[in-house]
Scaffold this motif. Sequence first.
Motif, PDB file in Angstrom:
ATOM      1  N   MET A   8       0.816  -1.214   0.000  1.00 33.68           N
ATOM      2  CA  MET A   8       0.000   0.000   0.000  1.00 33.68           C
ATOM      3  C   MET A   8       0.851   1.266   0.000  1.00 33.68           C
ATOM      4  N   ASP A   9       1.542   1.539   1.105  1.00 38.36           N
ATOM      5  CA  ASP A   9       2.301   2.781   1.245  1.00 38.36           C
ATOM      6  C   ASP A   9       3.486   2.791   0.292  1.00 38.36           C
ATOM      7  N   GLY A  10       3.547   3.791  -0.563  1.00 39.41           N
ATOM      8  CA  GLY A  10       4.646   3.894  -1.510  1.00 39.41           C
ATOM      9  C   GLY A  10       4.409   3.145  -2.803  1.00 39.41           C
ATOM     10  N   THR A  11       3.273   2.452  -2.894  1.00 39.75           N
ATOM     11  CA  THR A  11       2.951   1.698  -4.098  1.00 39.75           C
ATOM     12  C   THR A  11       1.611   2.154  -4.676  1.00 39.75           C
ATOM     13  N   LEU A  12       0.582   2.137  -3.837  1.00 40.51           N
ATOM     14  CA  LEU A  12      -0.729   2.649  -4.254  1.00 40.51           C
ATOM     15  C   LEU A  12      -0.907   4.108  -3.870  1.00 40.51           C
ATOM     16  N   ILE A  13      -0.436   4.467  -2.686  1.00 41.38           N
ATOM     17  CA  ILE A  13      -0.623   5.828  -2.177  1.00 41.38           C
ATOM     18  C   ILE A  13       0.670   6.394  -1.613  1.00 41.38           C
ATOM     19  N   ASP A  14       0.806   7.712  -1.730  1.00 43.54           N
ATOM     20  CA  ASP A  14       1.886   8.440  -1.071  1.00 43.54           C
ATOM     21  C   ASP A  14       1.344   8.854   0.294  1.00 43.54           C
ATOM     22  N   SER A  15       1.719   8.109   1.304  1.00 43.42           N
ATOM     23  CA  SER A  15       1.181   8.299   2.651  1.00 43.42           C
ATOM     24  C   SER A  15       2.190   8.938   3.590  1.00 43.42           C
ATOM     25  N   ALA A  16       3.194   9.601   3.038  1.00 42.32           N
ATOM     26  CA  ALA A  16       4.264  10.161   3.864  1.00 42.32           C
ATOM     27  C   ALA A  16       3.739  11.121   4.918  1.00 42.32           C
ATOM     28  N   VAL A  17       2.821  11.991   4.555  1.00 37.31           N
ATOM     29  CA  VAL A  17       2.312  12.982   5.502  1.00 37.31           C
ATOM     30  C   VAL A  17       1.618  12.302   6.672  1.00 37.31           C
ATOM     31  N   GLY A  18       0.693  11.398   6.387  1.00 33.05           N
ATOM     32  CA  GLY A  18      -0.043  10.740   7.450  1.00 33.05           C
ATOM     33  C   GLY A  18       0.852   9.953   8.384  1.00 33.05           C
ATOM     34  N   ILE A  19       1.780   9.180   7.829  1.00 32.15           N
ATOM     35  CA  ILE A  19       2.646   8.343   8.654  1.00 32.15           C
ATOM     36  C   ILE A  19       3.603   9.186   9.490  1.00 32.15           C
ATOM     37  N   THR A  20       4.284  10.137   8.860  1.00 30.02           N
ATOM     38  CA  THR A  20       5.279  10.913   9.604  1.00 30.02           C
ATOM     39  C   THR A  20       4.640  11.775  10.689  1.00 30.02           C
ATOM     40  N   ARG A  21       3.446  12.313  10.433  1.00 24.15           N
ATOM     41  CA  ARG A  21       2.777  13.120  11.459  1.00 24.15           C
ATOM     42  C   ARG A  21       2.321  12.257  12.628  1.00 24.15           C
ATOM     43  N   CYS A  22       1.939  11.025  12.342  1.00 29.29           N
ATOM     44  CA  CYS A  22       1.534  10.129  13.428  1.00 29.29           C
ATOM     45  C   CYS A  22       2.731   9.676  14.247  1.00 29.29           C
ATOM     46  N   VAL A  23       3.860   9.437  13.598  1.00 28.33           N
ATOM     47  CA  VAL A  23       5.090   9.106  14.324  1.00 28.33           C
ATOM     48  C   VAL A  23       5.493  10.280  15.200  1.00 28.33           C
ATOM     49  N   GLU A  37      12.680  15.413   9.121  1.00 28.39           N
ATOM     50  CA  GLU A  37      11.730  14.792   8.201  1.00 28.39           C
ATOM     51  C   GLU A  37      12.354  13.616   7.458  1.00 28.39           C
ATOM     52  N   SER A  38      13.620  13.755   7.056  1.00 27.59           N
ATOM     53  CA  SER A  38      14.282  12.681   6.318  1.00 27.59           C
ATOM     54  C   SER A  38      14.377  11.410   7.165  1.00 27.59           C
ATOM     55  N   GLU A  39      14.559  11.570   8.457  1.00 25.17           N
ATOM     56  CA  GLU A  39      14.626  10.424   9.364  1.00 25.17           C
ATOM     57  C   GLU A  39      13.237   9.826   9.575  1.00 25.17           C
ATOM     58  N   LEU A  40      12.233  10.674   9.695  1.00 23.40           N
ATOM     59  CA  LEU A  40      10.869  10.194   9.890  1.00 23.40           C
ATOM     60  C   LEU A  40      10.390   9.352   8.706  1.00 23.40           C
ATOM     61  N   ARG A  41      10.847   9.698   7.511  1.00 26.73           N
ATOM     62  CA  ARG A  41      10.407   8.972   6.313  1.00 26.73           C
ATOM     63  C   ARG A  41      10.890   7.520   6.318  1.00 26.73           C
ATOM     64  N   ARG A  42      11.908   7.215   7.121  1.00 27.38           N
ATOM     65  CA  ARG A  42      12.392   5.833   7.204  1.00 27.38           C
ATOM     66  C   ARG A  42      11.388   4.926   7.902  1.00 27.38           C
ATOM     67  N   MET A 176       8.464 -16.159  -4.628  1.00 29.74           N
ATOM     68  CA  MET A 176       7.425 -15.486  -5.402  1.00 29.74           C
ATOM     69  C   MET A 176       8.028 -14.461  -6.356  1.00 29.74           C
ATOM     70  N   ARG A 177       7.476 -14.370  -7.542  1.00 27.15           N
ATOM     71  CA  ARG A 177       7.889 -13.339  -8.482  1.00 27.15           C
ATOM     72  C   ARG A 177       7.538 -11.961  -7.904  1.00 27.15           C
ATOM     73  N   ASN A 178       8.285 -10.965  -8.312  1.00 26.17           N
ATOM     74  CA  ASN A 178       8.088  -9.655  -7.689  1.00 26.17           C
ATOM     75  C   ASN A 178       8.489  -8.526  -8.628  1.00 26.17           C
ATOM     76  N   VAL A 179       7.929  -7.353  -8.324  1.00 27.10           N
ATOM     77  CA  VAL A 179       8.298  -6.117  -9.020  1.00 27.10           C
ATOM     78  C   VAL A 179       8.542  -5.045  -7.972  1.00 27.10           C
ATOM     79  N   GLY A 180       9.695  -4.400  -8.049  1.00 27.11           N
ATOM     80  CA  GLY A 180       9.976  -3.251  -7.199  1.00 27.11           C
ATOM     81  C   GLY A 180       9.587  -1.982  -7.932  1.00 27.11           C
ATOM     82  N   PHE A 185       9.140   4.829  -1.741  1.00 32.60           N
ATOM     83  CA  PHE A 185      10.075   5.326  -0.737  1.00 32.60           C
ATOM     84  C   PHE A 185      11.399   4.559  -0.668  1.00 32.60           C
ATOM     85  N   GLY A 186      11.506   3.429  -1.365  1.00 32.22           N
ATOM     86  CA  GLY A 186      12.712   2.619  -1.236  1.00 32.22           C
ATOM     87  C   GLY A 186      13.860   3.066  -2.126  1.00 32.22           C
TER      88      GLY A 186
END
Length: 212
Positions: A8-23, A37-42, A176-180, A185-186
């Motif tokens: 979900m996060d970073g694939t379907l939606i850019d959720s950086a604001v919601g996650i970092t503010r909650c952290v 902010e750069s540390e929070l994004r981790r 499992m086969r995969n796509v990055g 965010f990675g």
Amino acid sequence: MTTLFFDMDGTLIDSAVGITRCVEYALVKMGLPVPAESELRRWIGPALRTSFGPLLNDPVRVEEAVLHYRDRFEAQGWSEHEIYAGISETIESLHAAGHRLAVVTAKNEPHARKIVEHLPFGHRFVDVVGATPDGRISHKDQLIAEALQRFGIAADECWMIGDRRMDIEGARHHGMRNVGVLWGFGGEAELREAGALHLATTPEELPRLLAA
């Protein structure tokens, strides 16, 4: 029928604001300094307890921090995201091509379901597999195992699509086969190091890669 597991996060939606503010909210509640902010994004991607653990070094305090995070997330953090350009059209295209789609995310499953229900393409996902509230199932290899069990299918019938090393490593754990994906965010170096089978620069590339 091929089953596609989407992070979900970073694939379907850019959720950086919601996650970092909650952290940030949780850290303030715990009386801890808030990093840059750069540390929070981790914190975007790993399970919450994985991120809070080394910082607090106390299981009781980790659970307290998780509860603070969830308090804000349930109130407003869940809606603080943007849909990546092109992902809606890609999901519709993959569905029309006959793929079965599901979300497999380290997000708390009730939160993840709430978000998916509000996405314009959310109805295209037949299930949402997320972390258990107690953290018993929270790492991507565990989440993929849960998804495989729910669907009653083998790993070679599926693809995992995600933006972080955890997605790729979880998929490889099951063969499992995969796509990055590179719009999250990675980043390319992280995904290549994790052993991504394919890399997608834009959502529009996914149908071609999945047909290979």
